[in-house]
Scaffold this motif. Structure first.
Motif: not given
Length: 338
Positions: A69-72, A74, A101, A103
């Motif tokens: 996970p990189t940010k909510p 995504e 980029s 999910d």
């Protein structure tokens, strides 16, 4: 774990890769045939998404890929190399996203070419397949769109004895096959076989200097074998609903392909036949205790060239191992927990 999660390292020790909700754990023999060490986290403390993949090259190094996970909302893919079972694996490094980029798009698949370069495949947001491969001089090449439509999850990546990388993927009503034309090139779509392959049942194995063989379950429940350029062959009814594991090994002096699968009854079922001679026939023989419904099976050959089978249950954390006895046929030792 997508790929061969039971492997033999270059020092002869066996190791296993076990996924958890947010990590990959590794366990290894303290010595060939000896006791096993406790679970160790692979690649540092980064949290992962479920569904990692592993592949192994002829140098016996393991390559792992997973989503992080990189940010909510995504995520991005990461890669780690594990050189020896009892050493720490390299930290996870980012290899990006097939769509730049977004999910998680699917379960990755990993294979390693003759030069030791990892190739990571994953379904992209358009429903096709994308690939990113390591460069010979270090680093990674760009993401490549290999095309395809409505590709199902859990592709089967394999490197042939030629050292060329191949990929198999199920789509509605067919199986697609990509292959490199030369070392380091981008795999190209070579053939589409019209066959109703059940998603999540594909497993590919190098079976000769010229061929890899794909094993899959069709919509009638039969286990089939297919080598591109030929027609698929029905081997025998599938023992259970999941994918098979397969290896080539010598049984009583013969080059054989050994299959293993969790049976519908909950035990491990084995079947063997002369490699690439499906017409010789095969039949299942069950072994071991009843297993949890989520248990998966893997096969390897140990430092003494004995067949080893392992089962792992993510829900219970139970790891069971057995080895072939030193006697004719496929007689196995008692299964033991490690």
């Amino acid at each position: 774990m997508n790929g061969d999660w039971l492997i033999r390292g270059r020092d002869g020790r066996l190791s296993v890769y076990l996924p958890t909700d947010d990590a990959v754990l590794c366990r290894a023999e303290l010595g060939p045939g000896g006791p096993w060490d406790p679970p160790r986290r692979v690649g540092g403390d980064q949290k992962l998404r479920p569904g990692p993949a592993v592949g192994q090259g002829t140098d016996a190094y393991a390559h792992l890929a997973a989503w992080r996970p990189t940010k909510p909302g995504e995520a991005g893919l990461v890669h780690s190399t594990h050189f020896r079972p009892r050493l720490a694996a390299l930290d996870w490094i980012s290899i990006g996203h097939p769509d730049k980029s977004g999910d998680r798009t699917g379960t990755p698949a990993v294979t390693v070419d003759a030069q030791g370069r990892a190739h990571v495949f994953v379904r992209n947001g358009a429903g096709g397949v994308s690939m990113r491969g390591q460069k010979e001089v270090g680093g990674w090449g760009p993401w490549r769109d290999l095309k395809g439509r409505e590709v199902e999850d859990r592709q089967a990546a394999v490197t042939g004895e030629s050292g060329l990388v191949e990929l198999y993927a199920a789509v509605p009503g067919a199986v697609l096959h990509w292959r490199q034309e030369k070392p380091g090139s981008v795999p190209v779509l070579e053939e589409a076989l019209e066959t109703p392959a059940r998603p999540g049942t594909l497993y590919a194995l190098a079976t000769s200097a010229d061929h890899t063989t794909l094993f899959y379950t069709d919509d009638t429940g039969d286990l089939c074998a297919w080598r591109p350029g030929t027609k698929p062959v029905t081997l025998l009814p599938s023992a259970g609903p999941g994918p098979v594991s397969a290896i080539r090994c010598r049984l009583d002096g013969h080059d054989c392909t050994l299959l293993a699968q969790r049976s519908a009854g909950g035990r491990v079922a084995f079947a063997a036949y002369p490699t690439e001679q499906e017409s010789a026939g095969a039949w299942w023989t069950e072994s071991g205790p009843q297993l949890p419904v989520d248990a998966v099976v893997a096969l390897a050959v140990d430092a003494d060239e004995r067949v080893v089978a392992a089962t792992s249950s993510p829900a219970t954390g139970q790891l069971l191992i057995t080895r072939r006895k030193d006697e004719p046929g496929l007689a196995l030792e008692a299964w033991r927990e490690v």
